[in-house]
Design a protein around this motif. Sequence first.
Motif, PDB file in Angstrom:
ATOM      1  N   UNK A  33      31.883  41.540  35.217  1.00 54.86           N
ATOM      2  CA  UNK A  33      31.248  42.508  36.111  1.00 54.86           C
ATOM      3  C   UNK A  33      29.755  42.578  35.817  1.00 54.86           C
ATOM      4  N   UNK A  34      29.001  41.611  36.305  1.00 49.54           N
ATOM      5  CA  UNK A  34      27.569  41.592  36.019  1.00 49.54           C
ATOM      6  C   UNK A  34      26.784  42.617  36.820  1.00 49.54           C
ATOM      7  N   UNK A  35      27.372  43.094  37.939  1.00 50.99           N
ATOM      8  CA  UNK A  35      26.696  44.058  38.806  1.00 50.99           C
ATOM      9  C   UNK A  35      27.680  45.147  39.176  1.00 50.99           C
ATOM     10  N   UNK A  36      27.161  46.238  39.702  1.00 53.32           N
ATOM     11  CA  UNK A  36      28.020  47.380  40.015  1.00 53.32           C
ATOM     12  C   UNK A  36      28.876  47.152  41.256  1.00 53.32           C
ATOM     13  N   UNK A  37      28.506  46.172  42.105  1.00 50.22           N
ATOM     14  CA  UNK A  37      29.220  45.988  43.358  1.00 50.22           C
ATOM     15  C   UNK A  37      30.132  44.766  43.364  1.00 50.22           C
ATOM     16  N   UNK A  38      30.248  44.055  42.243  1.00 46.28           N
ATOM     17  CA  UNK A  38      31.076  42.866  42.230  1.00 46.28           C
ATOM     18  C   UNK A  38      31.871  42.714  40.949  1.00 46.28           C
ATOM     19  N   UNK A  39      33.106  42.180  41.083  1.00 46.19           N
ATOM     20  CA  UNK A  39      33.964  41.961  39.923  1.00 46.19           C
ATOM     21  C   UNK A  39      34.772  40.687  40.128  1.00 46.19           C
ATOM     22  N   UNK A  42      34.671  43.327  45.823  1.00 45.53           N
ATOM     23  CA  UNK A  42      33.321  43.823  46.058  1.00 45.53           C
ATOM     24  C   UNK A  42      33.384  45.281  46.484  1.00 45.53           C
ATOM     25  N   UNK A  43      32.297  45.987  46.228  1.00 41.80           N
ATOM     26  CA  UNK A  43      32.152  47.378  46.648  1.00 41.80           C
ATOM     27  C   UNK A  43      30.837  47.505  47.411  1.00 41.80           C
ATOM     28  N   UNK A  44      30.873  47.283  48.721  1.00 38.83           N
ATOM     29  CA  UNK A  44      29.620  47.273  49.490  1.00 38.83           C
ATOM     30  C   UNK A  44      28.942  48.627  49.605  1.00 38.83           C
ATOM     31  N   UNK A  45      29.730  49.708  49.471  1.00 39.82           N
ATOM     32  CA  UNK A  45      29.165  51.049  49.641  1.00 39.82           C
ATOM     33  C   UNK A  45      29.460  51.962  48.451  1.00 39.82           C
ATOM     34  N   UNK A  46      29.658  51.398  47.277  1.00 36.09           N
ATOM     35  CA  UNK A  46      29.990  52.202  46.112  1.00 36.09           C
ATOM     36  C   UNK A  46      31.479  52.210  45.840  1.00 36.09           C
ATOM     37  N   UNK A  47      31.905  53.024  44.874  1.00 33.89           N
ATOM     38  CA  UNK A  47      33.278  52.963  44.399  1.00 33.89           C
ATOM     39  C   UNK A  47      34.311  53.493  45.375  1.00 33.89           C
ATOM     40  N   UNK A  48      33.896  54.143  46.454  1.00 30.57           N
ATOM     41  CA  UNK A  48      34.879  54.712  47.376  1.00 30.57           C
ATOM     42  C   UNK A  48      35.581  53.642  48.221  1.00 30.57           C
ATOM     43  N   UNK A 101      51.130  25.263  46.399  1.00 32.22           N
ATOM     44  CA  UNK A 101      51.587  26.143  45.319  1.00 32.22           C
ATOM     45  C   UNK A 101      50.759  27.424  45.197  1.00 32.22           C
ATOM     46  N   UNK A 102      49.818  27.625  46.100  1.00 31.45           N
ATOM     47  CA  UNK A 102      48.913  28.775  46.012  1.00 31.45           C
ATOM     48  C   UNK A 102      49.122  29.710  47.185  1.00 31.45           C
ATOM     49  N   UNK A 103      48.990  30.997  46.915  1.00 34.43           N
ATOM     50  CA  UNK A 103      49.079  32.013  47.969  1.00 34.43           C
ATOM     51  C   UNK A 103      47.848  32.905  47.896  1.00 34.43           C
ATOM     52  N   UNK A 104      47.428  33.354  49.050  1.00 36.41           N
ATOM     53  CA  UNK A 104      46.243  34.211  49.154  1.00 36.41           C
ATOM     54  C   UNK A 104      46.674  35.612  49.553  1.00 36.41           C
ATOM     55  N   UNK A 105      46.158  36.601  48.877  1.00 37.32           N
ATOM     56  CA  UNK A 105      46.431  37.997  49.238  1.00 37.32           C
ATOM     57  C   UNK A 105      45.121  38.765  49.285  1.00 37.32           C
ATOM     58  N   UNK A 106      44.981  39.603  50.275  1.00 36.11           N
ATOM     59  CA  UNK A 106      43.786  40.424  50.412  1.00 36.11           C
ATOM     60  C   UNK A 106      44.129  41.897  50.270  1.00 36.11           C
ATOM     61  N   UNK A 107      43.136  42.711  49.962  1.00 38.18           N
ATOM     62  CA  UNK A 107      43.423  44.131  49.768  1.00 38.18           C
ATOM     63  C   UNK A 107      42.202  44.985  50.105  1.00 38.18           C
ATOM     64  N   UNK A 108      42.501  46.232  50.407  1.00 33.82           N
ATOM     65  CA  UNK A 108      41.483  47.262  50.616  1.00 33.82           C
ATOM     66  C   UNK A 108      41.922  48.494  49.849  1.00 33.82           C
ATOM     67  N   UNK A 109      41.015  49.077  49.073  1.00 29.60           N
ATOM     68  CA  UNK A 109      41.304  50.337  48.385  1.00 29.60           C
ATOM     69  C   UNK A 109      40.264  51.360  48.812  1.00 29.60           C
ATOM     70  N   UNK A 110      40.746  52.540  49.177  1.00 30.07           N
ATOM     71  CA  UNK A 110      39.870  53.584  49.699  1.00 30.07           C
ATOM     72  C   UNK A 110      40.069  54.865  48.893  1.00 30.07           C
ATOM     73  N   UNK A 111      38.958  55.485  48.487  1.00 30.62           N
ATOM     74  CA  UNK A 111      38.998  56.806  47.856  1.00 30.62           C
ATOM     75  C   UNK A 111      38.158  57.731  48.740  1.00 30.62           C
ATOM     76  N   UNK A 152      34.564  56.940  34.379  1.00 31.04           N
ATOM     77  CA  UNK A 152      33.464  56.316  35.118  1.00 31.04           C
ATOM     78  C   UNK A 152      34.049  55.387  36.164  1.00 31.04           C
ATOM     79  N   UNK A 153      33.831  55.687  37.430  1.00 26.90           N
ATOM     80  CA  UNK A 153      34.370  54.868  38.516  1.00 26.90           C
ATOM     81  C   UNK A 153      33.601  53.559  38.694  1.00 26.90           C
ATOM     82  N   UNK A 154      32.305  53.578  38.427  1.00 32.15           N
ATOM     83  CA  UNK A 154      31.480  52.400  38.687  1.00 32.15           C
ATOM     84  C   UNK A 154      31.834  51.266  37.732  1.00 32.15           C
ATOM     85  N   UNK A 155      31.775  50.037  38.228  1.00 29.41           N
ATOM     86  CA  UNK A 155      32.065  48.864  37.404  1.00 29.41           C
ATOM     87  C   UNK A 155      30.959  48.607  36.390  1.00 29.41           C
TER      88      UNK A 155
END
Length: 830
Positions: free
Chosen positions: A143-149, A171-177, A201-211, A527-530
């Motif tokens: 986590x070199x930056x607050x918006x990416x992991x 990624x967190x384009x608008x902060x931790x929410x 042999x590979x599968x892709x999964x996407x996600x969204x988390x909202x606070x 602390x919510x921020x990465x």
Amino acid sequence: MLLPVREFGDNIYPKRKEKMKFYKSILLTAGLILTTVELLSGQLFWNGLSVATSDNVDALALNPAGLGVNRGEQSAFQVRVPKNENEDPVYFAGTRVDGFGYTLYGTNHLSYNLALGGDLGGGLNFGYRWDSHKVHTLGFLYRPVSFGSLGITGDFDTKLNLTASRIGLAIRPFGYRLTLGADVTTTDWATITDYDSYKANSTLSGFIELQPVDGIFFSVMSGENGEDISLNLGFDFSLGGFNIGGSSIAKVQSTEYGFYTHSQILKSILKTKDKKALHYVRMKMNSTMIEEKPESPLFNFNLNPLKKTVHGTQLRTWVEKLDELTADEKVDGLIIDYDYLSGGLGKLYEVRQALERFKAAGKKIIVYADGINNIGCYLLSMADEIYVAPLGEVDLRGLNLELNFYKGLMDKLDIVGEFEQISPYKTAPDPFLRKEMSPEMRENYGEVFDDLYAEFVNGIASGHGWSVEKTNQVIDNGPYLPAAAIEAGLITGTKFPDEFESYIEKFDGRDVKTEEWSGIDSKEKYVNEWKTEEIPTIAIVYAVGGIVSGESNPGPGGSTQMGDETITQALKDARENKDVDAVVFRIDSGGGSALASDMILREVNNTTDLDSANVKPLIASMSDVAGSGGYWIACQSDKIVAYPTTITGSIGVLSGRINYSGLLKKLGITSDKIKYGKHSDFYSANKLWSAEEKAILRAAIVDTYEMFKEKVAAGREGLEVDDLDPIALGRIWSGTQAKDRKLIDEVGGLSKAIELAKQEAGISADQEVRIIEYPKTRPRYSFLKSMSGNTRISAYIPDEIMDQLEILQIIPVIENDEIQLLMPFAIKVK
């Protein structure tokens, strides 16, 4: 991200109808969503969303590198209930602390895993997990930056062949929410030979988390082509919570529930307070205030059950804890069960100021005691209500300064005190030279203790809202029995303990809920921020006890000696720590060896000036006492802060010894010698010093005194060497008097010193800082050392006698053949 509840039940929900409706609507909506989606197994918070986001309990299941993230202690329990009645529920339980965690899971057969993680620096974390199914997992979290992991894991078999991997990006384009991301999971690496087999042999999964608001979490995870959509809804109540969730394909397969607790405080709108009840914290006040964290031996044997080992309470953490309660809107007041609180007048002043801040915040202080001692009348004068037992005493009677003298005893035993003092004001050896106070001692002590007594009187006066004149009259009429104390306005009334317990059940018609002081910890915030901004760091270096060459001796009751090797290393460690922005040098010492003091001052100079690569601001903060050698090590700090009640100064020098040769002769013990060198027997204990030898000793202390003055003049702006004799020559001063004489810069406590350290380091006044402490505590594994504190003869001598013999602790200090910078020893203020 979701975390969990320490308390779960009726108290979670507010009583007001509109809030109740709001929370009920949330739960009904959650149930509707989960019913519509048709739950399958699957993507609860426990199992996590991504190897790029798992840094809570979910790190145990997804990416062990998440254990390197500071999350405090977390525990979780989850159950998966299959819809098919022929299938058994599956249970999961796990606990993590920073750097370690474990999981237990299964139905009829228990499986488990163990995991380790650490912070490698620069935003990179590493982890390892071993599963009872003999699977090894390596993980990285970057986590070199607050918006990416970025997260990566690899599973290996017992032959260390890669069997599966998972790569996640979030990624967190608008902060931790709002968190967006995707993972690629690859299995059967042994069959992969080219890109096509990799893709197969590979599968892709996407996600969204909202606070959407603090404490409420919602997430959606989808497989390829929009299949297997998983939902998760969670609620956190600041110290824990629960969540429900699952996924859908065709029909419901199972339902899952999770419950969680965590030690860090998470901001949440669901954190509520019972508006009908009053919330009080209950504190038992029966300790000795010390500067350092109390250090306990590995083994602690007390062979005398009639005497307890003194375990001190660290002043800084006690004050910080009370200040947190002062700022906590949920806390309405403090109930103090007072027994005693001991410590020097500086520490007691700091305690009283903290209680004053609590009271000024509109909170109540209610006190109960069998009786109130003299210091208690000063400490607790601001209390709203004070109750004592019907036959308790209020022992208010002013301050009595006592000093024991041993010259008469020494004369009877033919023991001689041989000392050279820079002046009669350098009174540390007077107990061995005189039978009463000298005129100089009485003059100087009287001047200083006039100041200290004024603080005692003013504290009582301000607490009760009295004039100084009335307060003096009340003091002069003491001590008091309860009826007279009530009439004088010192206490509210009398109660037996059971009556007091009944009384505090309800105030002003409202129930009272109490929480024990000992059960309250200063909690970290979640602390919510990465990646957060690095906050500035202030190092506190504790210099406590008589100054000697060698190492310090920390213990349960704090240090009694300050070793120059320990303190110079602590200053060096703080200076060379790149994270440290400034140093607070916290001193509580009446001095000691001139040589050891000068070694410590050298490290102070290295910190403030000489070590150009590591120069940092250094603020000296004086506790109860910082005189003679204690002032020597402080005098060239960038700033000096002292309490108004600190005893400081004592700029002077002495040298000498206790000579037992007469006693030895009386006992029939003689000695003989062959000398090589005129002064080879200079320090022989079998003879008294000659006039010539006394002259040599005198010259040495005069030279050292001149050096002392030069160091003070070099460090204190506005003071010249020629100006110092009227305020030096061994005279002591209160903190207030020292400021008037330019010996210190500011009157205040540790918080004032930290404020000045921030100012000197260019840190804004409202900027939060991290505190680290030196010297670092060291585990004591010596069995003999562990026993020594309780098996020495003092463990069997009554405290009253030990008080009289305390002056004898000076003997090993002055008999080390070194010139001494010592203040008066064992002054008793009663």
